[in-house]
Write a protein that holds these residues in place. Structure first.
Motif, PDB file in Angstrom:
ATOM      1  N   ILE A 138     105.637 -27.543 -73.042  1.00 14.58           N
ATOM      2  CA  ILE A 138     105.699 -26.765 -74.272  1.00 14.58           C
ATOM      3  C   ILE A 138     104.265 -26.400 -74.665  1.00 14.58           C
ATOM      4  O   ILE A 138     103.396 -27.265 -74.740  1.00 14.58           O
ATOM      5  CB  ILE A 138     106.376 -27.571 -75.408  1.00 14.58           C
ATOM      6  N   THR A 139     104.038 -25.125 -74.896  1.00 13.53           N
ATOM      7  CA  THR A 139     102.710 -24.667 -75.295  1.00 13.53           C
ATOM      8  C   THR A 139     102.475 -25.005 -76.772  1.00 13.53           C
ATOM      9  O   THR A 139     103.383 -25.432 -77.479  1.00 13.53           O
ATOM     10  CB  THR A 139     102.592 -23.142 -75.096  1.00 13.53           C
ATOM     11  N   HIS A 140     101.254 -24.794 -77.240  1.00 12.70           N
ATOM     12  CA  HIS A 140     100.919 -25.064 -78.644  1.00 12.70           C
ATOM     13  C   HIS A 140     101.232 -23.877 -79.546  1.00 12.70           C
ATOM     14  O   HIS A 140     101.420 -24.053 -80.748  1.00 12.70           O
ATOM     15  CB  HIS A 140      99.437 -25.448 -78.769  1.00 12.70           C
ATOM     16  N   TYR A 150     113.666 -20.218 -76.385  1.00 14.17           N
ATOM     17  CA  TYR A 150     112.393 -20.952 -76.375  1.00 14.17           C
ATOM     18  C   TYR A 150     111.376 -20.371 -75.406  1.00 14.17           C
ATOM     19  O   TYR A 150     110.309 -20.954 -75.204  1.00 14.17           O
ATOM     20  CB  TYR A 150     112.642 -22.424 -76.003  1.00 14.17           C
ATOM     21  N   ASP A 151     111.678 -19.231 -74.774  1.00 16.56           N
ATOM     22  CA  ASP A 151     110.806 -18.663 -73.736  1.00 16.56           C
ATOM     23  C   ASP A 151     109.343 -18.515 -74.157  1.00 16.56           C
ATOM     24  O   ASP A 151     108.448 -18.751 -73.341  1.00 16.56           O
ATOM     25  CB  ASP A 151     111.351 -17.319 -73.248  1.00 16.56           C
ATOM     26  N   PRO A 152     109.029 -18.139 -75.418  1.00 19.75           N
ATOM     27  CA  PRO A 152     107.618 -17.975 -75.794  1.00 19.75           C
ATOM     28  C   PRO A 152     106.807 -19.274 -75.852  1.00 19.75           C
ATOM     29  O   PRO A 152     105.581 -19.229 -75.927  1.00 19.75           O
ATOM     30  CB  PRO A 152     107.691 -17.345 -77.197  1.00 19.75           C
ATOM     31  N   TYR A 159     102.425 -22.450 -63.380  1.00 14.17           N
ATOM     32  CA  TYR A 159     102.182 -21.097 -63.880  1.00 14.17           C
ATOM     33  C   TYR A 159     101.378 -21.155 -65.169  1.00 14.17           C
ATOM     34  O   TYR A 159     101.462 -22.117 -65.933  1.00 14.17           O
ATOM     35  CB  TYR A 159     103.514 -20.355 -64.133  1.00 14.17           C
ATOM     36  N   GLN A 160     100.590 -20.114 -65.403  1.00 14.75           N
ATOM     37  CA  GLN A 160      99.805 -20.024 -66.628  1.00 14.75           C
ATOM     38  C   GLN A 160     100.495 -19.173 -67.691  1.00 14.75           C
ATOM     39  O   GLN A 160      99.994 -19.040 -68.799  1.00 14.75           O
ATOM     40  CB  GLN A 160      98.398 -19.469 -66.331  1.00 14.75           C
ATOM     41  N   LEU A 161     101.628 -18.590 -67.335  1.00 14.94           N
ATOM     42  CA  LEU A 161     102.369 -17.730 -68.253  1.00 14.94           C
ATOM     43  C   LEU A 161     103.574 -18.471 -68.816  1.00 14.94           C
ATOM     44  O   LEU A 161     104.165 -19.309 -68.136  1.00 14.94           O
ATOM     45  CB  LEU A 161     102.894 -16.493 -67.511  1.00 14.94           C
ATOM     46  N   THR A 162     103.953 -18.137 -70.044  1.00 16.59           N
ATOM     47  CA  THR A 162     105.228 -18.616 -70.563  1.00 16.59           C
ATOM     48  C   THR A 162     106.340 -17.749 -69.980  1.00 16.59           C
ATOM     49  O   THR A 162     106.074 -16.659 -69.456  1.00 16.59           O
ATOM     50  CB  THR A 162     105.295 -18.520 -72.102  1.00 16.59           C
ATOM     51  N   PHE A 163     107.580 -18.214 -70.108  1.00  9.98           N
ATOM     52  CA  PHE A 163     108.706 -17.390 -69.677  1.00  9.98           C
ATOM     53  C   PHE A 163     108.692 -16.034 -70.387  1.00  9.98           C
ATOM     54  O   PHE A 163     109.093 -15.027 -69.823  1.00  9.98           O
ATOM     55  CB  PHE A 163     110.036 -18.090 -69.967  1.00  9.98           C
ATOM     56  N   ALA A 164     108.245 -16.004 -71.628  1.00 14.66           N
ATOM     57  CA  ALA A 164     108.248 -14.761 -72.412  1.00 14.66           C
ATOM     58  C   ALA A 164     107.146 -13.793 -71.977  1.00 14.66           C
ATOM     59  O   ALA A 164     107.108 -12.657 -72.439  1.00 14.66           O
ATOM     60  CB  ALA A 164     108.106 -15.075 -73.898  1.00 14.66           C
ATOM     61  N   GLU A 165     106.255 -14.244 -71.097  1.00 16.50           N
ATOM     62  CA  GLU A 165     105.211 -13.364 -70.553  1.00 16.50           C
ATOM     63  C   GLU A 165     105.556 -12.897 -69.136  1.00 16.50           C
ATOM     64  O   GLU A 165     104.832 -12.087 -68.563  1.00 16.50           O
ATOM     65  CB  GLU A 165     103.868 -14.104 -70.522  1.00 16.50           C
ATOM     66  N   MET A 166     106.641 -13.404 -68.578  1.00 16.01           N
ATOM     67  CA  MET A 166     107.015 -13.089 -67.195  1.00 16.01           C
ATOM     68  C   MET A 166     108.042 -11.967 -67.150  1.00 16.01           C
ATOM     69  O   MET A 166     108.898 -11.876 -68.024  1.00 16.01           O
ATOM     70  CB  MET A 166     107.659 -14.322 -66.537  1.00 16.01           C
TER      71      MET A 166
END
Length: 190
Positions: A138-140, A150-152, A159-166
């Motif tokens: 979980i990111t901050h 919860y993708d963002p 990976y360095q991206l969240t699901f919402a960035e893919m």
């Protein structure tokens, strides 16, 4: 072949449509005239998936599959888990859910989490289940505008991206729902 996907969630339908072969016609609950909320009264992700598939088969007679997905956070003993969609209340608001989760993780050192999807297929009066898991953290802060739920705030391991960035292609390849759907498709093709 036609199969009902026991959901009215357009985001899920879009994700799954990308993965299902062309020879399978995918129908939504809307397509079969099911407008009621299908019960999700079980205390496990597996249980809810089975309950939803059984409901469609029993009440509408269609071969179908249903999924249930939960976000399981290590520092919260697997919460929100089966309650992921309504974690912050019955309004089922994604932003409220993410905000509650981020607040609860403020004092935690571990941010390890996994998404888990269980798909139940009701086909020819037989039941089959398929499970997909995607580990990550979980990111901050929220990042990205794609995806849903919860993708963002979920960054898959490696990976360095969240699901919402893919883009959807990458998310389907590495994500929990994509893994479970791939098992379903392989089963249908065998």
């Amino acid at each position: 072949m036609q199969l009902v996907f026991a959901t009215n969630n357009l985001n899920k339908i879009k994700e799954v449509q990308e993965l299902i072969p062309d020879h399978i016609k995918l129908l939504s609950l809307n397509d079969i005239g099911c407008f009621e909320d299908i019960p999700e009264t079980q205390n496990t992700i597996e249980g809810n998936s089975i309950e939803k598939a059984n409901y469609v088969k029993t009440h509408y007679g269609y071969d179908c599959f249903a999924d249930d997905t939960g976000l399981e956070v290590e520092a919260l003993n697997g919460a929100p888990g089966v309650y992921s969609a309504r974690y912050a209340g019955e309004q089922r608001d994604a932003n409220d859910n993410m905000n509650k989760l981020l607040t609860e993780l403020n004092t935690k050192t571990s941010r390890n989490a996994q998404f888990k999807t269980v798909i139940t297929l009701q086909l020819n009066n037989k039941q089959h289940t398929f499970t997909g898991i995607c580990e990550g953290e979980i990111t901050h802060v929220k990042k990205g505008k794609l995806g849903f739920g919860y993708d963002p705030i979920f960054k898959p391991k490696g990976y360095q991206l969240t699901f919402a960035e893919m883009d959807l292609t990458l998310k389907n390849r590495i994500g929990h729902r994509g893994k479970a759907i791939l098992q379903l498709v392989n089963f249908l093709n065998s």
